[in-house]
Design a protein around this motif. Sequence first.
Motif, PDB file in Angstrom:
ATOM      1  N   LEU A  61       6.112  -9.584  -0.353  1.00 53.03           N
ATOM      2  CA  LEU A  61       6.216  -9.868   1.085  1.00 53.03           C
ATOM      3  C   LEU A  61       7.033 -11.125   1.329  1.00 53.03           C
ATOM      4  CD1 LEU A  61       2.584  -9.101   2.365  1.00 53.03           C
ATOM      5  CD2 LEU A  61       4.678  -7.891   2.994  1.00 53.03           C
ATOM      6  N   ASN A  62       6.825 -12.107   0.504  1.00 50.68           N
ATOM      7  CA  ASN A  62       7.527 -13.372   0.688  1.00 50.68           C
ATOM      8  C   ASN A  62       9.040 -13.214   0.514  1.00 50.68           C
ATOM      9  OD1 ASN A  62       7.623 -16.220   1.123  1.00 50.68           O
ATOM     10  ND2 ASN A  62       7.912 -16.489  -1.091  1.00 50.68           N
ATOM     11  N   ARG A  63       9.434 -12.291  -0.392  1.00 54.32           N
ATOM     12  CA  ARG A  63      10.865 -12.127  -0.661  1.00 54.32           C
ATOM     13  C   ARG A  63      11.536 -11.093   0.258  1.00 54.32           C
ATOM     14  NH1 ARG A  63      11.107 -11.347  -7.052  1.00 54.32           N
ATOM     15  NH2 ARG A  63       9.025 -10.508  -6.659  1.00 54.32           N
ATOM     16  N   TRP A  64      10.848  -9.929   0.415  1.00 52.38           N
ATOM     17  CA  TRP A  64      11.506  -8.833   1.135  1.00 52.38           C
ATOM     18  C   TRP A  64      10.754  -8.342   2.373  1.00 52.38           C
ATOM     19  CZ3 TRP A  64      15.992  -8.667  -1.177  1.00 52.38           C
ATOM     20  CH2 TRP A  64      16.092  -8.943  -2.544  1.00 52.38           C
ATOM     21  N   ALA A 107       8.765  -1.333   6.247  1.00 55.49           N
ATOM     22  CA  ALA A 107       8.133  -0.377   5.327  1.00 55.49           C
ATOM     23  C   ALA A 107       7.427  -1.118   4.199  1.00 55.49           C
ATOM     24  CB  ALA A 107       9.195   0.574   4.778  1.00 55.49           C
ATOM     25  N   ILE A 108       8.130  -2.107   3.623  1.00 57.48           N
ATOM     26  CA  ILE A 108       7.513  -2.912   2.544  1.00 57.48           C
ATOM     27  C   ILE A 108       6.347  -3.713   3.092  1.00 57.48           C
ATOM     28  CG2 ILE A 108       7.933  -4.814   0.928  1.00 57.48           C
ATOM     29  CD1 ILE A 108      10.789  -3.852   0.629  1.00 57.48           C
ATOM     30  N   LEU A 109       6.496  -4.208   4.313  1.00 49.18           N
ATOM     31  CA  LEU A 109       5.423  -4.984   4.936  1.00 49.18           C
ATOM     32  C   LEU A 109       4.170  -4.142   5.088  1.00 49.18           C
ATOM     33  CD1 LEU A 109       4.460  -7.573   6.357  1.00 49.18           C
ATOM     34  CD2 LEU A 109       5.445  -6.666   8.478  1.00 49.18           C
ATOM     35  N   ASP A 110       4.304  -2.936   5.623  1.00 47.19           N
ATOM     36  CA  ASP A 110       3.143  -2.069   5.812  1.00 47.19           C
ATOM     37  C   ASP A 110       2.508  -1.675   4.474  1.00 47.19           C
ATOM     38  OD1 ASP A 110       3.498  -2.180   8.512  1.00 47.19           O
ATOM     39  OD2 ASP A 110       4.646  -0.307   8.635  1.00 47.19           O
ATOM     40  N   GLU A 111       3.367  -1.322   3.509  1.00 48.96           N
ATOM     41  CA  GLU A 111       2.840  -0.899   2.206  1.00 48.96           C
ATOM     42  C   GLU A 111       2.092  -2.036   1.505  1.00 48.96           C
ATOM     43  OE1 GLU A 111       4.489   0.784  -2.086  1.00 48.96           O
ATOM     44  OE2 GLU A 111       5.872   0.476  -0.408  1.00 48.96           O
ATOM     45  N   SER A 112       2.688  -3.246   1.542  1.00 48.18           N
ATOM     46  CA  SER A 112       2.054  -4.387   0.868  1.00 48.18           C
ATOM     47  C   SER A 112       0.771  -4.809   1.564  1.00 48.18           C
ATOM     48  CB  SER A 112       3.037  -5.569   0.810  1.00 48.18           C
ATOM     49  OG  SER A 112       4.157  -5.238   0.013  1.00 48.18           O
ATOM     50  N   LEU A 113       0.757  -4.763   2.883  1.00 45.57           N
ATOM     51  CA  LEU A 113      -0.469  -5.127   3.619  1.00 45.57           C
ATOM     52  C   LEU A 113      -1.601  -4.142   3.325  1.00 45.57           C
ATOM     53  CD1 LEU A 113       0.915  -6.298   7.089  1.00 45.57           C
ATOM     54  CD2 LEU A 113      -0.157  -7.712   5.310  1.00 45.57           C
ATOM     55  N   ASP A 114      -1.263  -2.837   3.323  1.00 46.61           N
ATOM     56  CA  ASP A 114      -2.293  -1.833   3.008  1.00 46.61           C
ATOM     57  C   ASP A 114      -2.841  -2.019   1.592  1.00 46.61           C
ATOM     58  OD1 ASP A 114      -2.037  -0.710   5.485  1.00 46.61           O
ATOM     59  OD2 ASP A 114      -0.644   0.876   4.847  1.00 46.61           O
TER      60      ASP A 114
END
Length: 465
Positions: free
Chosen positions: A270-273, A279-286
């Motif tokens: 999250l910090n990098r991308w 899409a990465i934000l939602d996937e990483s948060l989940d």
Amino acid sequence: MKKKIGYFLKRLPWQTKLVLSSSTAIFLTFFLFSLLEYHTVSKWMLNREEIAINRTITDIAAFYKVKPGPLSQQDIENSEVFIRKMNDKDQLIRVYNQKGELLVSDKNGDFSVLEPTPAKNRTTERVSIEGNEAIVARYPLMSQKFKGTLEIVRQLNNYHKMMSNLFWVMTIFGSAAILFSAISGFFLSKQLLRPVRDLARAMKRIKENGFQGRVELYVHKDELTDLTNVFNEMMDEIEKSFMKQKQFVEDASHELRTPVSILEGHLSLLNRWGKKDPAILDESLDASLQELSRLKKLINDLLLLTRAENPRVKSGDKADIPAVLQHLIKNIEIVHPEYQFKLEIEQPIPKAAIAEQHLEQILIILIDNSIKYSQENKTIWISACKRGREIFLSVTDKGIGISSEHIPEVFNRFYRVDKARGRENGGTGLGLSIAKRLIMKYNGSISIESKEGVGTKVSMILPIN
């Protein structure tokens, strides 16, 4: 002063205390025995002296009585030879008239001055003449021609000599006995305290080298041998507990490291991308929330396991089995409507000796395991019945089952038959361990019967009282 003596005695080694106590006990025993013996011998010797002097005075008085005619002063004066024959060592025999005038006398030894004392009755008494003890016996002589007193003075020189010898014999033997008891007590206490010293050395070795040290067992069956056995058994238990605790810490660290590493990876992503890519934000948060949930459950299970080690068991705790089962099944059916729960209760069932919250907690663990590993056949059987003074409960499913080699290990902390599947299902490997410890605290038992591909039956036994 008493406090100083008490403080000094407390600081003494046990060996010295044993020697002092045994010597003191022997000294007091010998002292009391000697005192009683000395007093008894003293009375016996004095009694013998009185008997001897009374026998002599009786014989002399009888001699005067058997003379023909009334006893006269001339008869008394003519009896000097007889008086001399009747006299003994350290003894004075004399006869005097009512005026105190001496008529006949014989003495064998040195005597202090003793004033004549005319007697009306026969008497025997102990007197002290210038520091010298003596026994004085007086006998009144009465006739028509003469009135006087027969007196015998017997010095107690022999008595005092005998008692002095007895005193020194008792003192010498008493001192020898105390010395012998101190020496023998020293060696005896040294031998008796040997196991205690060995125990102290073993404790020092354990302190320096770890839990592997043990005390050497003794052949003799006594209290110290029992103490050694108890110590070794205690060290076995401590070592076992330490190893379990060490394993628990290692397992807990391993289990906690996985979700923490996953969280760290997603946060780095999250910090990098993730800031620019929804899409990465939602996937990483989940994924992060999922791992946080798993981490929270693991921590809760660890806390629950800690409480299960030492729950506050009250003797008055009672659980209504039918009521707990019906209430629990009703709640679980709401959460898992796709599963079918068949409840079998043999009436009547008395209350079990367990807290209701702990019984419900155990059943939730068992039923939850059945739900996780029964994806194909969604029927679960729960039964309860009474046998003698015990209540039998079981949870049976037709799930994937457990192979025979894994069954002995399933109650261990963090043990999972299929770790990948267990983690997917949200399992921590602590449920059965918690259940077993709770049941054991109420003097119950739990067991598992399972066959791979057929299903699993978990049975537990609870006491009524």
